[in-house]
Enzyme design. Structure first.
Site, PDB file in Angstrom:
ATOM      1  NE  ARG A 229      93.648   2.165  11.308  1.00 35.29           N
ATOM      2  CZ  ARG A 229      94.307   1.060  11.697  1.00 35.29           C
ATOM      3  NH1 ARG A 229      93.759  -0.127  11.513  1.00 35.29           N
ATOM      4  NH2 ARG A 229      95.493   1.144  12.232  1.00 35.29           N
ATOM      5  CG  HIS A 230      97.534   8.282   9.559  1.00 35.47           C
ATOM      6  ND1 HIS A 230      98.546   7.822  10.352  1.00 35.47           N
ATOM      7  CD2 HIS A 230      98.051   9.301   8.839  1.00 35.47           C
ATOM      8  CE1 HIS A 230      99.644   8.532  10.113  1.00 35.47           C
ATOM      9  NE2 HIS A 230      99.366   9.437   9.192  1.00 35.47           N
ATOM     10  N   PRO A 231      98.045   4.969   9.164  1.00 34.18           N
ATOM     11  CG  PRO A 231     100.195   4.939   8.248  1.00 34.18           C
ATOM     12  CD  PRO A 231      98.832   5.491   8.042  1.00 34.18           C
TER      13      PRO A 231
END
Lengths: 391, 391
Positions: A229-231
């Site tokens: 996931r992207h933060p």
């Protein structure tokens, strides 16, 4: 048309990965890289698997040393040290990735070589660098990935530790060393003087942490692994289709709208839970449930085609075999055959495309140990040669 | 003493990460980097969290743009285009990371700029490169990590997909671009001519796959993720101590012997199951059971001290906060304060240590949007200036 580094001569004492990766980059850019190897043994990587050519050749070594030349010198033997020093007079760059102090013990430290040739650029790649309390410690890729924090932000949330699957600890250090060497070459055109370049694998890893440091400074909390996931952008992650995983990167609200259209769920565009990136990030679990249900209905190939056609960045999670049928990878010459072997062997192409660098369809083979002993001595020390023992 | 790239002027149109990472490297090496930003908005990263300075400043932006200058130009406005072209006459490098074709649409493609200044070095960093069928596609770090195969070999065996926790898709491309630019600068010293550098994020990822390609070529099987394990050296992985995980890298039989001594299990040295690296790799499950049992008896700190004292490479898996107390990171100036802000902000230091590059205790702040409009016009277009609107 000359290549960008044509005419640059590199005396290359490096072994295994970080240093050889650096000199591979220099060779790709046109430099003449002369590997100096221990007689009888050579670069340790010659004994690293996997092997090909009926077990005779290391594929690991072949893939990192294409197009370099090799001479065998025993740097503990006086006559060979003498030859080495005379070669230092004739070259532009000396590079090594020994443990700090090793070259000094051999009587070949930077201070000595600089006296022999004040124009010499001396580049050292090491685990922890040529200064500091840990300078003399040995490092491996795994160690600096762990020590630097890179490993702490890679992996599944609450999962076991995960190493970056490629040796970024070594490779990134090699890349920084290459930039340092070329910068020193550029400066030498003006000053006429060489200098020392000192790159540590640990430093290189800290330097690529990028916004993880900023996130820690602002939040006071150490960033954690997030799987795929992207933060802070949603949806920007891996999803499971009917037959496997793929990624979607809907980097803004427009792309989110297009994604909703692509999956036939325009109703989600105006759903108050998912309207803005902040909404979607706050409600990521609900969002993933909805998306997960839709995306499980088709295969990876089907979804990638549909979502791509809607202009939303997406990709299958390709395994390495898939690259050989990937038109863009082919078009960019990023997988090249190695010439000069009986068996097929492919290596990565040069990722730095430049006007003065003609694209190639294949790459030359890696050298045999000592293959260029005669040739290099003839060329660089013309005629005046204490014979090197060919091993 | 001049810095290696002192005197080099870079007109920097890049935004977000890959391009700004490249120009940060050039700035670290002494180049004068002039960011050209859209009036009113600027680099997209100015709006990316996390924020500091009471929410006024993006820490993401600050950490990538330290020490650069900023001018605001609207490249869709004729007067500003004119100023841009006149700046191109005065600089050494123009760099951008737009989607391929964007500069041509603005009438500012390489062919045009080259006519204005034949010495110009033009560097483009893009998702898929300036050629090939996917050239015009948008990419994000996540996309190229997935498409290249890097993601396919990162993660736990049989686990969910894992993205490398740092944006290697962007950063590696920025690093290759930097090497290309400096190589072009070096060559220009001889030829007097510039050239174009074209680096793709996808190509960069393929280029760092290193021995994954070789392994596939030899075995015919696509490499898989191995968690934190080395593919062929044992024991070379993460282990669980009493209070958390740490890594041990016993790269050869000698180190294996020392490890056995460190954990008080000299009996394992002569255990036929574990005698050679091949034995240990074949019997890795049994080995991990034995080691796991021993290593669970002490804490990470205790084991790291003991094992390190025996000369075997080992490290805690540091989280990012731990770097601030890491003596070697301090000694190498790899975490530096950013000057000029009220709140504390730290960024990574320069990993390329060079004789002509004095070490610094802190780094200058990132520029305000358009902060250097007057100054740059004064300096580069001296006096003859159609005023830039200061936004």
């Amino acid at each position: 048309m000359s290549k960008p580094l044509e005419g640059v001569k590199v005396l290359d004492l490096t072994r295994v990965l970080a240093g050889p990766y650096c000199t591979m980059m220099l060779a790709n850019l046109g430099a003449d890289v002369i590997k100096v190897e221990r007689p009888g043994v050579g670069d340790d990587a010659r004994s690293f698997g996997p092997f090909f050519e009926d077990g005779e050749e290391s594929a690991y070594f072949a893939s990192l040393n294409s197009g370099k030349r090799s001479i065998s010198l025993n740097l503990k033997n006086e006559k060979d040290i003498e030859i080495f020093k005379r070669l230092v007079e004739k070259v532009d760059v000396v590079t090594e990735n020994f443990r700090p102090g090793t070259m000094e013990k051999l009587g070949l430290g930077y201070e000595t070589l600089k006296e022999i040739n004040p124009e010499i650029i001396y580049a050292a790649t090491s685990g922890f660098g040529h200064s500091g309390p840990d300078s003399k410690k040995a490092a491996y890729d795994m160690i600096v990935q762990a020590a630097s924090g890179v490993m702490s932000i890679t992996g599944e949330p609450d999962g076991s530790p995960v190493r970056v699957g490629v040796s970024v600890g070594d490779i990134v250090a090699g890349m920084f060393t290459a930039t340092g060497i070329v910068s020193a070459l550029h400066q030498r055109n003006t000053t006429g003087e060489g200098q020392k370049v000192d790159v540590a694998m640990l430093d290189g890893q800290v330097a690529i942490l990028e916004n993880a440091i900023a996130r820690y400074m602002v939040s006071g909390e150490a960033p954690k692994p997030l799987g795929a996931r992207h933060p802070s952008i949603t949806p920007f992650q891996a999803f499971e289709a009917k037959d496997g995983w793929f990624v979607i990167a809907a980097g803004n609200d427009t792309l989110w709208g297009k994604l909703c259209e692509a999956i036939g769920r325009e109703d989600l565009i105006d759903d108050s839970r998912f309207k803005t990136n902040a909404d979607r990030s706050d409600n990521i679990e609900e969002l993933n449930e909805v998306l997960g249900e839709e995306l499980a209905k088709k295969t990876v190939d089907e979804w990638v085609e549909i979502i791509d056609n809607h202009g939303v960045p997406t990709s299958p999670i390709n395994t390495v075999d898939k690259l050989f049928d990937y038109p863009q990878v082919q078009a960019r010459n990023m997988l090249l055959d190695l010439d000069g072997y009986e068996e097929d062997m492919a290596v990565a192409g040069n990722p730095i495309k430049m006007t003065n660098l003609p694209e190639e369809d294949s790459k030359p083979r890696a050298p045999e140990l000592g293959e260029h002993n005669e040739e290099v001595i003839d060329e660089l020390l013309d005629g005046d040669r204490p014979k090197i023992e060919v091993v």
